[in-house]
Design an enzyme around this catalytic site. Structure first.
Site, PDB file in Angstrom:
ATOM      1  CB  CYS A  68      -0.798   0.178   1.397  1.00 56.32           C
ATOM      2  SG  CYS A  68      -1.727  -1.518   0.984  1.00 56.32           S
TER       3      CYS A  68
HETATM    4  C1  BEZ Z   1       0.488  -4.756   2.021  1.00 57.09           C
HETATM    5  O1  BEZ Z   1      -0.481  -3.590   1.590  1.00 57.09           O
HETATM    6  O2  BEZ Z   1       2.028  -4.793   1.441  1.00 57.09           O
HETATM    7  C2  BEZ Z   1      -0.068  -6.237   2.337  1.00 57.09           C
HETATM    8  C3  BEZ Z   1      -1.180  -5.713   2.876  1.00 57.09           C
HETATM    9  C4  BEZ Z   1      -2.034  -6.853   3.233  1.00 57.09           C
HETATM   10  C5  BEZ Z   1      -1.724  -8.271   3.131  1.00 57.09           C
HETATM   11  C6  BEZ Z   1      -0.193  -8.220   2.075  1.00 57.09           C
HETATM   12  C7  BEZ Z   1       0.301  -7.487   2.258  1.00 57.09           C
END
Ligand code: BEZ
Length: 234
Positions: A68
């Site tokens: 994100c």
């Molecule tokens: C991420 O944004 O890195 C992420 C969020 C939830 C699960 C896996 C990755």
């Protein structure tokens, strides 16, 4: 007599409900649900905030997660392109405004950019449920990576759902906006892997005899149903 009246009323109610989109189930062409939400740039009344712009609403599983963080940085870096195309972007994560503000500071530092679009705080999952951003069999307590492209008439033009582990390609989302804007203005569609500047397809409803008037740059007939022309707005 009274019973038959009740049955008729129940039938009419069920028919009219069945024609409405249930909350969270959004299909192309549906009106984008309106909402009021707290964001990092103050309270946003969604439709009013969109005004006459195109809109991109996209969700994230949660704050301070690696994928994100890179996605929000990537969107911030495309701010100029979004502005040129009259597109407003707004992100959503179910964490609080305080958390969002701390996270944005991190994103700016680590991604070498400035997040300049609002981030919705949706701790009660109100917007997330309205837009069907929670897919419980994938992730129970977080939103997946949803994207909605919304036209100035507030109709949904694209829906996209990515898993949490895959960051989205925002250049591709921009490419779709350009295609949608082109096809909204001209009688054209864009072929596979189309990119800005490539030839486009003349839609089948345009008669051969009307092509020279509509597409003065010329055209190629590959098959009677496959006719191409240079991108008309360049
Ligand atoms: C991420 O944004 O890195 C992420 C969020 C939830 C699960 C896996 C990755």
């Amino acid at each position: 007599m009274k019973n038959s009246l009740i049955i008729i009323l129940l039938f009419l109610c069920s028919t009219s409900f069945s024609q409405q989109t249930p909350p969270g189930y959004i299909r192309l062409g549906d009106p984008a649900p309106d909402f009021t939400a707290e964001t990092t740039q103050g309270t946003v009344k969604f439709h009013e905030w969109l005004g006459n712009s195109w809109g991109i609403l996209f969700s994230h599983p949660s704050d301070f997660t690696p994928v994100c963080t890179t996605e929000l940085g990537a969107v911030a870096k495309l701010a100029g392109a979004f502005a040129r195309m009259n597109v407003k972007v707004i992100a959503l994560s179910v964490d609080s405004i305080a958390s969002h503000r701390r996270w944005i500071k991190d994103i700016n530092e680590t991604q070498h950019t400035t997040v300049n679009f609002p981030l919705i705080a949706d701790p009660k999952f109100e917007v997330a449920n309205l837009y069907g951003m929670v897919h419980p069999n994938a992730m129970e307590k977080a939103t997946v990576r949803s994207v909605f492209i919304i036209a100035p008439d507030k109709k949904v033009k694209l829906t996209l759902t990515y898993p949490a582990s895959t960051g989205r390609n925002f250049e591709e989302i921009l490419r779709v906006v350009e295609s949608l804007q082109l096809t909204a203005k001209y009688s054209v569609a864009t072929p596979a892997n189309w990119m800005h500047g490539n030839d486009v397809i003349i839609v089948p409803s345009v008669k051969d005899e009307d092509i020279p008037g509509k597409f003065p740059k010329g055209h190629t007939t590959v098959r009677p149903y496959l006719r191409t022309t240079p991108q008309p707005n360049l």
